[in-house]
Motif scaffolding. Structure first.
Motif, short mmCIF file in Angstrom:
data_model
loop_
_atom_site.label_atom_id
_atom_site.label_comp_id
_atom_site.label_asym_id
_atom_site.label_seq_id
_atom_site.Cartn_x
_atom_site.Cartn_y
_atom_site.Cartn_z
N ARG A 16 0.84 -1.20 0.00
CA ARG A 16 0.00 0.00 0.00
C ARG A 16 0.87 1.25 0.00
O ARG A 16 0.64 2.19 -0.77
N TRP A 17 1.91 1.28 0.87
CA TRP A 17 2.76 2.47 0.97
C TRP A 17 3.61 2.67 -0.28
O TRP A 17 3.92 3.81 -0.64
N LEU A 18 3.97 1.58 -0.95
CA LEU A 18 4.74 1.72 -2.18
C LEU A 18 3.90 2.41 -3.26
O LEU A 18 4.40 3.23 -4.03
N LYS A 19 2.61 2.09 -3.30
CA LYS A 19 1.70 2.74 -4.25
C LYS A 19 1.54 4.23 -3.92
O LYS A 19 1.54 5.08 -4.82
N ILE A 20 1.42 4.53 -2.63
CA ILE A 20 1.30 5.93 -2.22
C ILE A 20 2.58 6.68 -2.54
O ILE A 20 2.55 7.82 -3.04
N HIS A 21 3.72 6.02 -2.30
CA HIS A 21 5.02 6.65 -2.55
C HIS A 21 5.19 6.99 -4.03
O HIS A 21 5.70 8.07 -4.38
N LEU A 22 4.73 6.11 -4.91
CA LEU A 22 4.83 6.39 -6.34
C LEU A 22 4.02 7.63 -6.71
O LEU A 22 4.47 8.48 -7.47
N ALA A 23 2.81 7.74 -6.15
CA ALA A 23 1.97 8.91 -6.43
C ALA A 23 2.64 10.18 -5.91
O ALA A 23 2.60 11.23 -6.56
N ASN A 24 3.27 10.10 -4.72
CA ASN A 24 3.97 11.26 -4.17
C ASN A 24 5.10 11.71 -5.09
O ASN A 24 5.32 12.90 -5.31
N LEU A 25 5.85 10.74 -5.62
CA LEU A 25 6.98 11.06 -6.50
C LEU A 25 6.50 11.60 -7.85
O LEU A 25 7.19 12.42 -8.47
N TYR A 26 5.35 11.13 -8.29
CA TYR A 26 4.83 11.60 -9.58
C TYR A 26 4.46 13.08 -9.49
O TYR A 26 4.70 13.86 -10.42
N GLY A 27 3.89 13.49 -8.33
CA GLY A 27 3.61 14.92 -8.12
C GLY A 27 2.51 15.43 -9.02
O GLY A 27 1.56 14.72 -9.36
N GLY A 28 2.63 16.69 -9.40
CA GLY A 28 1.63 17.30 -10.28
C GLY A 28 0.26 17.44 -9.63
O GLY A 28 -0.76 17.42 -10.32
N GLY A 29 0.22 17.53 -8.30
CA GLY A 29 -1.05 17.64 -7.60
C GLY A 29 -1.57 16.30 -7.10
O GLY A 29 -2.43 16.27 -6.22
N VAL A 30 -1.06 15.21 -7.64
CA VAL A 30 -1.49 13.87 -7.19
C VAL A 30 -1.13 13.68 -5.72
O VAL A 30 -1.86 13.05 -4.96
N ASP A 31 0.01 14.23 -5.31
CA ASP A 31 0.47 14.08 -3.94
C ASP A 31 -0.37 14.87 -2.95
O ASP A 31 -0.14 14.78 -1.73
N LYS A 32 -1.35 15.63 -3.44
CA LYS A 32 -2.24 16.38 -2.54
C LYS A 32 -3.58 15.66 -2.34
O LYS A 32 -4.44 16.14 -1.62
N LEU A 33 -3.73 14.52 -3.01
CA LEU A 33 -4.95 13.73 -2.85
C LEU A 33 -4.92 12.98 -1.52
O LEU A 33 -3.88 12.88 -0.86
N SER A 34 -6.06 12.44 -1.12
CA SER A 34 -6.09 11.56 0.04
C SER A 34 -5.29 10.30 -0.28
O SER A 34 -4.94 10.05 -1.43
#
Length: 577
Positions: free
Chosen positions: A194-212
């Motif tokens: 689960r955290w690896l999926k969240i980490h990928l979204a954080n690294l992708y950025g572009g506003g994705v890292d501001k989602l829940s």
């Protein structure tokens, strides 16, 4: 050969010393004092028992074992050998110099001279960046066959920890972080996946890292084909990973997820990726805690919410409100009205982010103006330099006004710290304090004198400290330095606690890293340590130390504080996320 060893050496507390540790054959010190005599003496005289936790924290940070991610390094090498330009790597070729026009027209010649100067400046910058990349890659290639290596740490004068090795370390750029991973791997488990999926979204950025968190997981699961393609055909395929804000780190996680999700048992796959948990504008988090400020606490995620609060978007929204109000005025009578109409559609989180981020570190109006001017210039909306300057002045003024409104408590504490520093500095004394972990800090800002040495060949000018302190520098630097000493304390408290729980831990100021499977445990620890840090009366202790050291001086009273309950941090999902 210099052999790195565990910082500060043994479990025997009598061994700990300010001038021991880090390397077997290279003398090294616990703090980088850069010749500041008073700071060096303060650390030297500090009782070892007082600094025990600091030594332990440096031990723990230095005992984290790293290795080179060979898969990512091979992709970096391929890009670099083919000319760079991808994934934020600099172009290996110089820009062409413009040909001198065959004319005597002074306007044309002036234009050519400007173009020539600009091209030479660009080539000089590219050369510097290429040298930097070559150094990093040289170290990575040299170390790629090593089973593991360590990064001994020491402190700056404020108590922030840094790796002692230059060029390639985890404090570096996306390139450095992408080619480094933990030497020891651990099974993902359900939580780790689960955290690896969240980490990928954080690294992708572009506003994705501001989602829940659920939104970030959904983003990753909606891009599984892109992730698999990035992992299996990073340069031949669709190159989705290159769209990420941190492309090389994103590629490393794509490769890890590809292996896990292609496995019949994803939870048992061994992962070496460090997963990050970052503070939300961490300087303002510390100010909100110091001031027990409810409004500020909500804005920087000290309070739990359905999704992370974004302080930069909040400030941008307030700036838009102010500009819309100004835009209704008569532009013939008020110059700000015209500027507000010009800028109101240009305001977003990116425009104000740097100013908000640096506000807690004492950014001035001039600094804010230059930051915003650069962002506006990048967009190319305002062509005329004079108009750009006026618009930047107005935008900086409004942004600082919005900051003052949203973080009134932070501003009052900042002002109080600066006023205390001024009282001390006006007595020709440096500001000094002791961090919550017992580290003595002395601000090094003194006027420099010059000493000339004449030889038969040349005249050498040596700089040396004088007995006079720089009053203005002592005052303006104290608030950010004090907050840095607090975030350094929080990180080291977390490092010691994580080690006791058997976690791998790496800290980059307000970004804490561990294996994916251990993120939940680390999150619990870092919240508990933040609350523990602010259980102490930090500002009261600081004022008492000032009054004890300078009994004849009168200091301003402590600023008023709110009634925010620090225990709410324990339940805040997005405090670090």
């Amino acid at each position: 050969k210099v052999i790195p060893v565990k910082v500060m050496g043994t479990n025997n507390s009598n061994f700990y010393r300010y001038d021991k540790g880090a390397h077997l054959f290279l003398p090294s010190y616990v703090m980088r004092t850069h010749g500041a005599r008073q700071q060096r003496e303060a650390v030297k005289k500090a009782p070892k028992e007082q600094m025990q936790t600091i030594f332990e924290a440096l031990d723990n940070l230095g005992s984290t074992k790293w290795r080179v991610n060979k898969k990512v390094l091979s992709i970096v090498d391929r890009i670099w050998s083919s000319g760079g330009r991808l994934a934020d790597l600099v172009d290996r070729a110089d820009v062409s110099l413009p040909e001198k026009p065959d004319t005597e027209d002074e306007a044309e010649l002036k234009k050519w001279r400007w173009s020539m100067r600009s091209a030479k400046k660009e080539n000089s910058e590219r050369h510097s960046q290429r040298c930097d990349v070559e150094l990093k890659l040289a170290v990575a290639r040299k170390m790629k066959e090593e089973a593991g290596f360590y990064y001994p740490h020491n402190l700056d004068f404020r108590g922030r920890a840094y790796p002692m090795h230059p060029y390639l370390n985890h404090l570096g750029s996306d390139l450095c972080r992408g080619v480094l991973e933990f030497s020891e791997g651990r099974p993902l488990g359900e939580s780790g996946l689960r955290w690896l999926k969240i980490h990928l979204a954080n690294l992708y950025g572009g506003g994705v890292d501001k989602l829940s968190y659920d939104g970030r997981i959904a983003f990753t699961e909606n891009h599984l084909e892109d992730i698999f393609d990035s992992a299996n055909r990073p340069l031949e395929g669709k190159r989705w990973w290159l769209e990420a804000e941190d492309p090389f780190q994103c590629l490393a996680v794509c490769m890890d997820l590809n292996e896990a999700l292609r496995s019949p048992s994803p939870e048992t796959v061994i992962s070496h990726i460090p997963v990050h948990q970052d503070g939300s504008c961490n300087g303002l988090q510390h100010y909100a805690a110091l001031g027990r400020d409810k409004l500020g606490a909500v804005a920087v995620n000290l309070v739990s919410g359905e999704k992370p609060a974004d302080v930069y978007s909040g400030i941008a929204a307030r700036v838009v409100e102010i500009m819309k109000r100004d835009a209704q005025k008569d532009p013939a009578k008020d110059a700000d009205a015209a500027r507000a109409r010009l800028l109101v559609d240009q305001v977003d989180r990116k425009l104000v982010k740097q100013t908000v981020m640096t506000s807690v570190y004492g950014v001035t109006y001039v600094g804010a103006r230059e930051q915003i001017k650069r962002r506006l210039k990048e967009r190319g909306v305002i062509a005329e330099d004079s108009e750009l300057f006026g618009a930047s002045c107005y935008a900086a003024k409004v942004t600082l006004t919005a900051l003052g409104e949203m973080f009134e408590a932070a501003r009052s504490i900042m002002t109080w710290l600066g006023d205390c520093a001024k009282v001390i500095a006006c007595e020709n004394e440096p500001v000094r304090w002791t961090t919550p972990l017992g580290l003595p800090v002395v601000q090094p800002y003194r006027k420099l004198g010059r000493h000339l040495i004449k030889t038969s060949l040349q005249v050498l000018t040596l700089q040396r400290e004088t007995d006079k302190v720089m009053v203005k520098r002592q005052r303006t630097a104290f608030p950010p330095n004090f907050v840095h000493s607090l975030d350094g304390s929080h990180m080291m408290m977390t490092a010691v606690a994580c080690k006791k729980q058997g976690l791998y831990f790496a800290g980059v100021h307000d970004s804490y890293w561990t294996h994916a499977c251990d993120v939940d445990t680390m999150n619990k620890i870092l919240r508990e340590k933040f609350v523990e840090l602010y259980d102490a009366p930090i500002l009261e202790n600081l004022l008492e130390s000032f009054e004890t050291s300078f009994p004849k001086l009168k200091f301003p009273p402590l600023p008023e504080r709110g009634n925010f309950d620090m225990k709410d941090v324990l339940q805040s999902t997005y405090f670090f996320n």
